[in-house]
Scaffold this motif. Structure first.
Motif, short mmCIF file in Angstrom:
data_model
loop_
_atom_site.label_atom_id
_atom_site.label_comp_id
_atom_site.label_asym_id
_atom_site.label_seq_id
_atom_site.Cartn_x
_atom_site.Cartn_y
_atom_site.Cartn_z
N ALA A 1 0.82 -1.20 0.00
CA ALA A 1 0.00 0.00 0.00
C ALA A 1 0.86 1.26 0.00
O ALA A 1 0.48 2.28 -0.55
N LYS A 2 2.05 1.18 0.60
CA LYS A 2 2.94 2.34 0.68
C LYS A 2 3.79 2.54 -0.58
O LYS A 2 4.30 3.62 -0.80
N ALA A 3 3.95 1.49 -1.35
CA ALA A 3 4.85 1.52 -2.50
C ALA A 3 4.40 2.58 -3.50
O ALA A 3 3.23 2.71 -3.82
N SER A 4 5.37 3.35 -3.97
CA SER A 4 5.09 4.33 -5.01
C SER A 4 6.12 4.13 -6.11
O SER A 4 7.27 4.48 -5.97
N VAL A 5 5.69 3.51 -7.18
CA VAL A 5 6.58 3.21 -8.29
C VAL A 5 6.53 4.36 -9.28
O VAL A 5 5.45 4.84 -9.63
N ALA A 6 7.69 4.81 -9.72
CA ALA A 6 7.75 5.90 -10.70
C ALA A 6 7.37 5.36 -12.07
O ALA A 6 8.00 4.44 -12.57
N MET A 7 6.35 5.92 -12.63
CA MET A 7 5.91 5.52 -13.96
C MET A 7 6.81 6.19 -15.01
O MET A 7 7.43 7.22 -14.73
N PRO A 8 6.91 5.62 -16.21
CA PRO A 8 7.80 6.18 -17.23
C PRO A 8 7.57 7.66 -17.50
O PRO A 8 8.51 8.40 -17.73
N TRP A 9 6.34 8.13 -17.46
CA TRP A 9 6.08 9.53 -17.75
C TRP A 9 6.42 10.44 -16.57
O TRP A 9 6.46 11.64 -16.71
N GLN A 10 6.70 9.87 -15.40
CA GLN A 10 7.06 10.66 -14.23
C GLN A 10 8.57 10.86 -14.11
O GLN A 10 9.01 11.68 -13.33
N ARG A 11 9.35 10.10 -14.82
CA ARG A 11 10.81 10.16 -14.66
C ARG A 11 11.48 10.73 -15.89
O ARG A 11 12.57 10.34 -16.26
N GLY A 12 10.86 11.70 -16.52
CA GLY A 12 11.34 12.25 -17.78
C GLY A 12 12.74 12.83 -17.73
O GLY A 12 13.59 12.47 -18.54
N ALA A 13 13.03 13.74 -16.79
CA ALA A 13 14.34 14.40 -16.75
C ALA A 13 15.44 13.40 -16.42
O ALA A 13 16.49 13.40 -17.05
N ARG A 14 15.18 12.55 -15.45
CA ARG A 14 16.20 11.57 -15.06
C ARG A 14 16.48 10.58 -16.19
O ARG A 14 17.61 10.24 -16.47
N ARG A 15 15.42 10.17 -16.87
CA ARG A 15 15.58 9.21 -17.98
C ARG A 15 16.30 9.87 -19.15
O ARG A 15 17.17 9.26 -19.77
#
Length: 56
Positions: free
Chosen positions: A18-32
């Motif tokens: 319930a606590k897990a927050s996975v970064a979706m591909p569209w959320q990690r734009g700058a880092r990617r």
């Protein structure tokens, strides 16, 4: 029959999920984009000179 309580390990797993927050591909734009630029820079093609073929 009475229901047994949820085992402690399962409750811990459910709480963690319930606590897990996975970064979706569209959320990690700058880092990617930075990672891809770094990879592209490391894999820059090096022009290797071929030995000239001797005319037969």
């Amino acid at each position: 029959m009475t229901l047994k309580p949820t085992p402690r390990w399962m409750q811990t797993a459910l709480d963690g999920a319930a606590k897990a927050s996975v970064a979706m591909p569209w959320q990690r734009g700058a880092r990617r984009a930075e990672m891809l630029a770094r990879r592209k820079g490391a894999a820059a093609p090096v022009a290797a000179k071929r030995p000239a073929l001797a005319a037969c």
